[in-house]
Design an enzyme around this catalytic site. Structure first.
Site: not given
Ligand code: GLV
Length: 320
Positions: A158, A178, A237, A239, A268, A286
């Site tokens: 991502i 990492r 985006t 956590r 959340e 989210h």
């Molecule tokens: C969404 O937040 C996921 O981790 O798939």
């Protein structure tokens, strides 16, 4: 036949995979999540659980399920809702859904970058609140992203997909990760690996894409905000718990950074009150993977993991 319990409402595409493979899943069909009490009841006797990120899979839940439990197949790429060590101790396999939500989530990261730097949510609020406005040379000026630096924290799939999008907008990319990334991808992106401190001090936008675990809890807190440029933006985006949300509010108030775009929150679905009335933050609920096709693909992948395990085969996407 294995008893498969689906603990939240998932798209039919996922349930069809289970039915076609000959299973008769016990599936929650209500839009609202089960209460914890209900969840502990529903999981009893399950061989395989298909879970959502809203369900905490801990020792209590594993005890409630029973010692026959073989696997927990999470319908999410993140699995911070699951105590993976506890599962491992009990010989319970954990799977997640990488890959299928990469583009959808990177799109949301880019959207937040543009929304916060160009004040789009704030502008929309002006219109919707019927506040009088007029085009003006100095009206609601934001910051362009062209020729600015994107700092990616966590250069997995991502992070890379977000970097590609940012590059198309004329941004240059540095990253803190990492692991090493494929040198071909690093070259294609012209991306330079740096320390976290360098990333914080050099980036115009910091975008978070690392997993949430003990080592990344509050990775970005008071001292990290102090290292960022006062003109820089934070986008998350990944956590919520990766960012110390109160420290973020304090940094925004002290103008240590210019703004933030958040899709995820530390507690959340509760949101820190200090964020709610600020125009320099964009807040969305989210939505990273929230497209119909992505959610179908996530449910199907989780279901295929469950089927493989139930049939004594290796899962497609095990965690760890
Ligand atoms: C969404 O937040 C996921 O981790 O798939």
């Amino acid at each position: 036949m294995s008893k498969i319990v689906v603990t939240g409402k998932i798209p039919n595409a996922g349930l069809e995979v289970l039915h076609k493979a000959g299973f008769n899943p016990q599936a929650w069909s209500q839009d609202t999540a089960m209460t914890r009490q209900e969840l502990l009841k529903q999981v009893q006797g399950a061989d395989i659980l298909v879970t959502l990120l809203t369900e905490k899979v801990d020792n209590e839940l594993l005890d409630a399920a029973g010692s026959q439990l073989k696997a927990v197949c999470n319908v999410a790429v993140g699995y911070n809702n699951i105590d993976v060590a506890a599962c491992k101790t009990r010989g319970v396999t954990v799977t997640n859904t990488p890959g299928v939500l990469t583009d959808a989530t990177a799109d949301i990261a880019l959207a937040l970058i543009l929304m916060v730097t160009r004040r789009l949510a704030e502008g929309e609020r002006v219109i919707r609140s019927k506040t009088p406005w007029q085009w003006g040379m100095h009206y609601m000026l934001g910051t362009g992203v062209t020729n600015r630096v994107l700092g990616v924290i966590g250069m997995g799939a991502i992070g890379i997909a977000t970097a590609r999008r940012a590059k198309a907008c004329g941004m240059s990319v540095i990253y803190y990760s990492r692991s090493e990334i494929d040198s071909k991808i690093a070259n294609e992106l012209g991306a330079k690996k740096v320390s976290l401190d360098e990333l914080l001090s050099e980036s115009d936008v910091v975008s978070i894409h690392c997993p949430s675990n003990e080592s990344t809890h509050h990775l970005i807190g008071a001292s990290q905000f102090k290292k960022m440029k006062p003109t820089a933006y934070l986008v998350n985006t990944a956590r919520g718990p990766i960012v110390d949300e109160q420290a973020l509010v304090d940094a925004l108030k002290a103008r240590e950074i210019a703004g933030a775009g958040l899709d995820v929150f530390e507690f959340e679905p509760k949101i820190n009150e200090g964020l709610l009335d600020r125009d320099d933050v964009v807040l969305i609920p989210h939505l990273g993977s929230a497209t119909t096709e992505t959610r179908d693909a996530m449910a199907m992948l989780a279901a295929n993991n469950a089927v493989a395990i139930a049939n004594g085969k290796s899962p497609l996407t095990p965690v760890g």
